[in-house]
Motif scaffolding. Sequence first.
Motif, mmCIF file in Angstrom:
data_model
loop_
_atom_site.group_PDB
_atom_site.id
_atom_site.type_symbol
_atom_site.label_atom_id
_atom_site.label_comp_id
_atom_site.label_asym_id
_atom_site.label_seq_id
_atom_site.Cartn_x
_atom_site.Cartn_y
_atom_site.Cartn_z
ATOM 1 N N ARG A 68 -53.627 50.763 45.271
ATOM 2 C CA ARG A 68 -54.888 50.154 44.835
ATOM 3 C C ARG A 68 -54.679 49.175 43.678
ATOM 4 N NH1 ARG A 68 -59.188 54.340 43.659
ATOM 5 N NH2 ARG A 68 -59.003 54.617 45.894
ATOM 6 N N VAL A 69 -53.799 49.519 42.755
ATOM 7 C CA VAL A 69 -53.507 48.618 41.635
ATOM 8 C C VAL A 69 -52.925 47.308 42.170
ATOM 9 C CG1 VAL A 69 -52.010 48.284 39.617
ATOM 10 C CG2 VAL A 69 -53.242 50.444 39.915
ATOM 11 N N ARG A 85 -51.599 41.232 33.301
ATOM 12 C CA ARG A 85 -52.622 42.249 33.595
ATOM 13 C C ARG A 85 -51.993 43.576 34.001
ATOM 14 N NH1 ARG A 85 -57.724 39.722 36.911
ATOM 15 N NH2 ARG A 85 -58.146 37.969 35.516
ATOM 16 N N LEU A 86 -50.944 43.493 34.795
ATOM 17 C CA LEU A 86 -50.247 44.707 35.219
ATOM 18 C C LEU A 86 -49.678 45.446 34.012
ATOM 19 C CD1 LEU A 86 -49.081 46.541 37.460
ATOM 20 C CD2 LEU A 86 -47.097 45.002 37.513
ATOM 21 N N ILE A 87 -49.006 44.721 33.145
ATOM 22 C CA ILE A 87 -48.396 45.338 31.967
ATOM 23 C C ILE A 87 -49.466 45.937 31.062
ATOM 24 C CG2 ILE A 87 -47.094 44.883 29.841
ATOM 25 C CD1 ILE A 87 -45.610 42.653 31.512
ATOM 26 N N TYR A 149 -40.062 48.324 34.298
ATOM 27 C CA TYR A 149 -40.460 49.664 34.723
ATOM 28 C C TYR A 149 -39.858 50.736 33.820
ATOM 29 C CZ TYR A 149 -42.228 53.229 37.841
ATOM 30 O OH TYR A 149 -42.926 54.302 38.352
ATOM 31 N N THR A 150 -38.631 50.524 33.404
ATOM 32 C CA THR A 150 -37.990 51.457 32.482
ATOM 33 C C THR A 150 -38.735 51.490 31.154
ATOM 34 O OG1 THR A 150 -35.856 51.043 33.537
ATOM 35 C CG2 THR A 150 -35.807 52.013 31.350
ATOM 36 N N THR A 151 -39.168 50.344 30.706
ATOM 37 C CA THR A 151 -39.947 50.270 29.467
ATOM 38 C C THR A 151 -41.238 51.066 29.609
ATOM 39 O OG1 THR A 151 -39.010 48.089 29.003
ATOM 40 C CG2 THR A 151 -41.029 48.684 27.811
ATOM 41 N N ILE A 182 -44.722 43.791 23.932
ATOM 42 C CA ILE A 182 -44.110 44.103 25.227
ATOM 43 C C ILE A 182 -44.419 42.992 26.232
ATOM 44 C CG2 ILE A 182 -44.186 45.679 27.217
ATOM 45 C CD1 ILE A 182 -44.593 47.972 25.139
ATOM 46 N N VAL A 183 -45.674 42.555 26.263
ATOM 47 C CA VAL A 183 -46.056 41.458 27.158
ATOM 48 C C VAL A 183 -45.215 40.224 26.849
ATOM 49 C CG1 VAL A 183 -47.912 39.830 27.733
ATOM 50 C CG2 VAL A 183 -48.401 42.281 27.620
#
Length: 191
Positions: A68-69, A85-87, A149-151, A182-183
């Motif tokens: 869904r995301v 937006r994902l982050i 993803y690790t972050t 992070i972004v």
Amino acid sequence: MSRDRLAPRDWTRAALRALAEGGVGAVRVDVLARRLGVTRGSFYWHFSDRDALLKAALEQWEQQFTARVIKNLDDVGDPAERLERLIRGAFSDESVPGLQPALMAHADHPVVMPVLRRVTAQRIDYITAIYRELGLPSDVARRRAVIAYTTYLGWLDLGRGPDDAVPEVMPDGEAPAVIDDIVAMLLPPAG
């Protein structure tokens, strides 16, 4: 409607919360029935056994927090905006607190393993595709996706620790400023 006639989704939500709180061993029919205020018979109306419940709960998690995301983000045309937006969404909203770290801790469980493998692959492949759209070569895009993803996984793990150990990850602390950083680190330079 009688409380004994809960929908399967009621059971799967309760199972996900229990899993987040105590791992696979905490997903116990008798405990969940007490929490939901029903008899064990309500459970057996919908599921043959605990593994069937666990499988259904994990499939719900996969659908809600991955498929869904991704579907919702696909409407964002600009890949840099989509990645941002994902982050921001991933780092700001842990919908079932503790669930992802609990799943990682039980990655070798025969019901958890295939779903976790599939979700991890979907997420990393999706992030890789965004980095490819941003112009990175395939191998670099894949490495960046793994780093992103690790972050994220590390962020979730740190959030499980004592509040004072890393207050920067706590929602009421410096988390928004850290997420901004992070972004900035995970978005490739424009141009």
